[in-house]
Design an enzyme around this catalytic site. Structure first.
Site, PDB file in Angstrom:
ATOM      1  N   LYS A  45       0.839  -1.199   0.000  1.00 50.65           N
ATOM      2  CA  LYS A  45       0.000   0.000   0.000  1.00 50.65           C
ATOM      3  C   LYS A  45       0.873   1.248   0.000  1.00 50.65           C
ATOM      4  CE  LYS A  45      -3.701  -0.208   2.382  1.00 50.65           C
ATOM      5  NZ  LYS A  45      -4.813  -0.175   3.318  1.00 50.65           N
ATOM      6  N   ARG A  73      -2.881   3.116   8.559  1.00 52.79           N
ATOM      7  CA  ARG A  73      -3.257   1.881   7.852  1.00 52.79           C
ATOM      8  C   ARG A  73      -2.103   0.901   7.779  1.00 52.79           C
ATOM      9  NH1 ARG A  73      -7.746   3.222   4.063  1.00 52.79           N
ATOM     10  NH2 ARG A  73      -7.994   5.462   4.210  1.00 52.79           N
ATOM     11  N   GLY A 108      -8.236  -6.713   4.124  1.00 57.26           N
ATOM     12  CA  GLY A 108      -9.077  -6.912   5.305  1.00 57.26           C
ATOM     13  C   GLY A 108      -8.438  -7.740   6.407  1.00 57.26           C
ATOM     14  N   MET A 161      -5.483  -7.118   8.158  1.00 55.13           N
ATOM     15  CA  MET A 161      -4.860  -6.396   9.270  1.00 55.13           C
ATOM     16  C   MET A 161      -5.651  -5.108   9.520  1.00 55.13           C
ATOM     17  SD  MET A 161      -0.926  -7.171   8.432  1.00 55.13           S
ATOM     18  CE  MET A 161      -1.109  -6.598   6.784  1.00 55.13           C
ATOM     19  N   ARG A 168      -3.471  -0.527  -6.218  1.00 52.79           N
ATOM     20  CA  ARG A 168      -2.688  -1.772  -6.212  1.00 52.79           C
ATOM     21  C   ARG A 168      -3.157  -2.612  -7.388  1.00 52.79           C
ATOM     22  NH1 ARG A 168      -5.671  -3.822  -0.780  1.00 52.79           N
ATOM     23  NH2 ARG A 168      -7.725  -3.970  -1.659  1.00 52.79           N
ATOM     24  N   HIS A 174     -16.338  -9.126  -0.073  1.00 51.20           N
ATOM     25  CA  HIS A 174     -15.275 -10.011   0.414  1.00 51.20           C
ATOM     26  C   HIS A 174     -15.305 -11.360  -0.295  1.00 51.20           C
ATOM     27  CE1 HIS A 174     -13.599 -12.958   3.362  1.00 51.20           C
ATOM     28  NE2 HIS A 174     -12.628 -12.056   3.384  1.00 51.20           N
ATOM     29  N   SER A 216      13.495 -41.744 -23.292  1.00 48.77           N
ATOM     30  CA  SER A 216      12.533 -40.983 -22.508  1.00 48.77           C
ATOM     31  C   SER A 216      12.794 -41.282 -21.031  1.00 48.77           C
ATOM     32  CB  SER A 216      11.111 -41.374 -22.881  1.00 48.77           C
ATOM     33  OG  SER A 216      10.201 -40.656 -22.083  1.00 48.77           O
ATOM     34  N   CYS A 269       8.891 -38.629 -19.405  1.00 51.57           N
ATOM     35  CA  CYS A 269       7.469 -38.980 -19.334  1.00 51.57           C
ATOM     36  C   CYS A 269       7.037 -39.328 -17.920  1.00 51.57           C
ATOM     37  CB  CYS A 269       7.130 -40.097 -20.304  1.00 51.57           C
ATOM     38  SG  CYS A 269       8.007 -41.628 -19.956  1.00 51.57           S
ATOM     39  N   TYR A 314      11.670 -32.794 -25.551  1.00 51.93           N
ATOM     40  CA  TYR A 314      10.265 -32.570 -25.207  1.00 51.93           C
ATOM     41  C   TYR A 314       9.981 -33.037 -23.788  1.00 51.93           C
ATOM     42  CZ  TYR A 314       9.604 -37.592 -25.918  1.00 51.93           C
ATOM     43  OH  TYR A 314       9.684 -38.952 -25.803  1.00 51.93           O
TER      44      TYR A 314
HETATM   45  C1  PEP Z   1       8.302 -43.511 -14.856  1.00 49.79           C
HETATM   46  O1  PEP Z   1       8.775 -44.417 -14.176  1.00 49.79           O
HETATM   47  O2  PEP Z   1       8.633 -42.317 -14.729  1.00 49.79           O
HETATM   48  C2  PEP Z   1       7.261 -43.804 -15.851  1.00 49.79           C
HETATM   49  C3  PEP Z   1       6.794 -42.876 -16.639  1.00 49.79           C
HETATM   50  O3  PEP Z   1       6.764 -45.068 -15.866  1.00 49.79           O
HETATM   51  P1  PEP Z   1       5.670 -45.622 -14.855  1.00 49.79           P
HETATM   52  O4  PEP Z   1       5.196 -44.474 -14.049  1.00 49.79           O
HETATM   53  O5  PEP Z   1       4.603 -46.214 -15.689  1.00 49.79           O
HETATM   54  O6  PEP Z   1       6.450 -46.613 -14.071  1.00 49.79           O
END
Ligand code: PEP
Ligand code: MG
Length: 868
Positions: free
Chosen positions: A26, A95, A104, A106, A317, A433, A748, A815, A835
């Site tokens: 504030k 304030r 609200g 304090m 604000r 509120h 992966s 993954c 990715y």
């Molecule tokens: C993992 O182990 O990260 C994976 C994606 O395989 P799961 O979770 O199916 O074991």
């Protein structure tokens, strides 16, 4: 010497977070408003560090008293008034205001400096009504905040003016000091202490605000909105906080002080009405609000007071707003050139995106709203009615979804509000509120539903029947209602919820994110419908289809169980052949949904016993269904039992021991792919082997896949391009990745299993002890949610580097669950993954997080630091 008090003339060059830290939110707003030339009553600010000192040491810091006295001198000079004088008394507002806005939570004290004598003088000079109103408000607030006498005690007398003051004094029985300076310091200390009142502590817990920041004290000359009919006070948003629409939105009261607006004793009028009473002031307000917004480059929430047609600003604000409004403001400001693309991307958060994709009423479901209210925070919620915040906490503990239904909500109900799925109040407007809290939490909220009457005694709510006005509809606490915070509709029934379509605005925003991100965003999905949804949400491929999920279907599980119970390879093959058509269909569905995009299919992973029943009843049922004796099944279950199944007979170990399983899965994949290719659909299968520890496993499984592929190609006279790769989810795979790379087209990282093995924490059992680790701060976060950069991260970084030494452009993804966690995504960006693959609903979040990671990197805000 330390400095505790700050003035406009200090000419601070600080901006953003820094100035908020020094002056509180504030205070910073006031300071910057005044510095930019907007009309602000003179003020000075006690820095939050003074309150931190007070709360630690239990006394006000040396030097503060002198600095405050200097501050009073400064205000006297600026206003030509004198604090405590009878001739021309200076009155003050005191304030609170921490670095982060905590509306609200304090305390605030108005009209400080008034006493019996000054009140009489003011009454003579400016009218009794005015003077008594000032004194009455002061007594109510000061008694509550400083003397600990609840304000309700005064308000319940329901008196105004002289009579009120006489009665209040009886309650106070001479406890109120008459010396303005004494009162000023008591007020300052009370504000310091209000940092630690229970509702403020609860608020900080919910919004993850650190406990050690303390609050500033803003001391400002009063301007009087209650002086006459050409005076007033109000709150205005520079845009609509529920929708983000570009028009001023707010409310005001003539002949009133800020507290009257909050206290809810008089009903404020919508801001547009100000045009009828004071057209010039209204036009000036509109103009100035626009200018303030441009100055601060964000939607603002502004408090103002009008004294004798002169407009003053008391606070500005960044406005709390719904995620929908947030997105619209970002997109509009981007169009207007007020924000750069990078800034626009950085303004949205993971939580905003989640709220934007919260479920909505199923458009196919026909319903009749029983009444409507003001839509104050968008989104839909269905749940049991609870009529108290305590009720919400209790029900939520039982796992019940609830809608909190109240006349209005107050600051001390925040804990219950956190547990409710949506709020419905029968009074109040969009700035009430409940509305403010709902938008902050991204929860649906309807306010001002004055068609509803709450009977707290009977625990019922009533509403006039829309079809038969003479009848009432009623619902008891605990019965289900549905609310739509985007339209204001209230339904006395359970309306089914569905996932919403993405709005064009959200699509455009995420496309902007795509322009910035380097990381690809794929999805973990194993059903065609899920894959289609992932694609709609922007997934660029399937990074993990867990084929085991496909066997849990009632038609198939039987064959799968018979395959497990088989005595020999011949028998196993027989049942696998029964499963093949199902699998082929599954893969066709996935390939079709993802036409033109890669689909990563993982061969069977979990331990086989997971597919067999455990209870006697289930075993008997299965035995009957497949025509063998229950004993045989029990014997097999006993054979399959493992001490530590997650480290046991699972992953590619299954495919090594029973090559016919991999063979069937590969055949189903290629048959599906060839059939679709024949129809002109582009298919990009990527077959992934789980839990690899050595190149020999991959070599073995790859040989099976290649052999099957050639057979299918020959038979169908179609060839498809495909890849064979592996999960990297054991420490050994990380350590030997260079050799494994010789047989892999892609990698992966399975960070679920990797976390399990690197920590030695069982994925299934760790929730039992993790809370202790978090509470004692031994770990800073759950490593199965946020990737452990400093431990596992080093292993992954090394593996990625070594894989890329084999091939510079090796396709590497992740993954595990971490692929949908923004902090982990930032790490994936830093170490150069190709990715991330995440659960379908998280795809939009991953797109945002990947763009933010890139922007942060370019600003030099992140770098890899794996040195701990
Ligand atoms: C993992 O182990 O990260 C994976 C994606 O395989 P799961 O979770 O199916 O074991
Ligand atoms: Mg795994």
């Amino acid at each position: 010497m330390r400095k505790w008090v700050y003035f406009l003339e200090d000419n601070l060059e600080l901006k953003g977070e820094e100035i908020k830290e020094l002056l509180g939110g504030k205070g910073a707003g006031l300071y910057l408003l005044a510095k930019a030339g907007f009309r602000v009553p003179p003020f000075f600010i006690i820095s939050p560090k003074a309150s931190v000192y007070y709360l630690e040491k239990g006394k006000i810091p040396d030097g503060l008293e002198e600095e405050v006295e200097e501050g009073i001198g400064y205000l006297e000079k600026k206003t030509n008034k004198k604090f405590g004088s009878l001739e021309n008394p200076l009155l003050l507002s005191v304030r609170s205001g921490s670095k982060f806005s905590m509306p609200g939570m304090m305390d605030t004290i108005l009209n400080l400096g008034i006493n019996d004598e000054i009140c009489s003088v003011l009454a003579q000079r400016s009218g009794e009504e005015f003077a008594y109103h000032l004194y009455q408000r002061f007594l109510e607030i000061f008694s509550d905040v400083v003397l600990g006498i609840k304000r309700e005690k005064f308000l319940s007398l329901n008196l105004e003016g002289k009579e009120a003051i006489a009665q209040y004094k009886k309650i106070l029985r001479g406890k109120l000091p008459q010396d303005p300076f004494t009162n000023l310091f008591s007020a300052i200390v009370a504000v310091f202490k209000s940092w630690n009142n229970p509702r403020a502590i609860e608020y900080r817990r919910i919004y993850k605000i650190p406990d050690n920041l303390g609050t500033a004290v803003n001391i400002q000359a009063m301007v009087f909105g209650n002086l006459n009919d050409r005076s007033g006070t109000g709150v205005v948003f520079s845009r609509d906080p529920a929708t983000g629409e570009k028009k001023i939105y707010g409310e005001f009261l003539l002949r009133a002080q800020g507290e009257d607006l909050v206290a809810g004793i008089r009903t404020p009028e919508p801001i547009d009405k100000l045009r009828d009473y004071l057209p010039n002031v209204y036009e000036e307000l509109k103009r100035e609000v626009g200018k303030i917004e441009r100055e601060f480059r964000d939607m603002q929430d502004i408090e103002f007071t009008i004294e004798n047609e002169v407009l003053y600003f008391l606070q500005t604000r960044s406005a709390k707003r719904s995620p929908q409004a947030k997105l619209k403001v970002v997109v509009d400001m981007l169009k207007d050139g007020l924000l750069a693309e990078e800034e626009a991307i950085m303004r949205m958060t993971e939580e905003d995106i989640i709220s934007l994709l919260n479920p909505v009423f199923d458009p196919k479901f026909k319903y009749q709203p029983v009444t409507t209210g003001i839509p104050a925070s968008p989104g839909c919620a269905v749940g049991e009615i609870v009529l108290s915040s305590e009720g919400a906490i209790k029900k939520a503990k039982e796992g019940v979804k609830v809608i909190l239904v109240r006349e209005f909500t107050k600051a001390d109900e925040i804990a219950g509000m956190e547990k409710a799925n949506g709020f419905l109040t029968t009074t109040g407007g969009k700035t009430s509120h409940a509305a403010v809290v709902a938008r902050g939490m991204g929860k649906p909220c309807i306010v001002g539903a004055n068609g509803i009457r709450i009977d707290e005694k009977r625990r019922m709510i009533y509403v006039q029947n829309p079809k038969e006005p003479k009848k009432v509809c009623k619902r008891r606490e605990g019965e289900v209602i549905s609310i739509n915070g985007s339209t204001g509709e209230i339904v006395f029934a359970e309306v089914p919820l569905v996932e919403p379509e993405m709005t064009q605005e959200l699509k455009d925003f995420l496309s902007l994110c795509d322009k910035f991100r380097k990381l690809g965003v794929w999805a973990n999905a194993d059903k065609p419908k899920e894959a289609a949804r992932a694609r709609d949400l922007g997934a660029e491929g399937i990074g993990l289809a867990r084929t085991e999920h496909m066997f849990f279907h009632p038609d198939r599980i039987r064959y799968f169980q018979m395959m497990i119970l088989s005595e020999d390879t011949r028998e196993r093959k027989k049942f696998l052949a029964k499963l093949l058509p199902y699998q082929r269909k599954d893969f066709e569905g996935l390939f079709k949904a993802m036409a033109g995009l890669p689909v990563t299919i993982r061969t069977l992973d979990p331990p086989l016993h997971e597919f067999l029943p455990t209870s006697l009843n289930e075993v008997k049922k299965l035995a009957k269904k497949i025509g063998i004796k229950p004993d045989v099944i029990f014997k097999k279950i006993a054979e399959l039992k493992e001490e530590n199944p997650m480290m046991g007979f699972r992953g590619c170990r299954l495919g090594i021991a029973y090559p016919e399983i991999t063979e069937m899965q590969a055949r189903a994949i290629f048959l599906a792919a060839c059939r679709l290719k024949k129809k002109g659909i582009s298919v990009l299968p990527e077959i992934m082997i789980p839990l690899t520890i050595t190149e020999e496993e991959l070599k073995n499984q790859r040989a099976i896949i290649e052999k099957v592929a050639e057979e299918v190609f020959k038979k169908t006279k179609v060839r498809v391009e495909y890849k064979v790769g592996t999960m990297v989810e054991t420490p050994r795979a990380c350590l030997t990745i260079k050799t494994i790379a010789q047989y892999a087209d892609f990698f992966s990282f399975g960070t679920n299993d990797l976390t399990q093995m690197v920590f030695g924490f069982s994925r299934d059992d760790y929730p039992r002890f993790l809370p202790y680790y978090l509470e004692k701060k031994i770990l800073s976060s759950d490593p199965f949610i946020t990737l452990d950069k400093n431990g596992l991260g080093r292993l992954i970084e090394m593996a990625v580097k070594e894989a890329r030494e084999v091939r510079k452009d090796f396709k590497i993804g992740i993954c595990g669950q971490h692929g949908g966690d923004p902090r982990s995504i930032e790490f994936c960006h830093q170490i150069g993954f190709t990715y991330v693959s995440c659960d379908t609903p998280l795809v939009p979040i991953a797109r945002l997080a990947a763009a933010q990671a890139r922007i942060k990197e370019e600003k030099g805000e992140v770098g890899i630091d794996l040195t701990r």
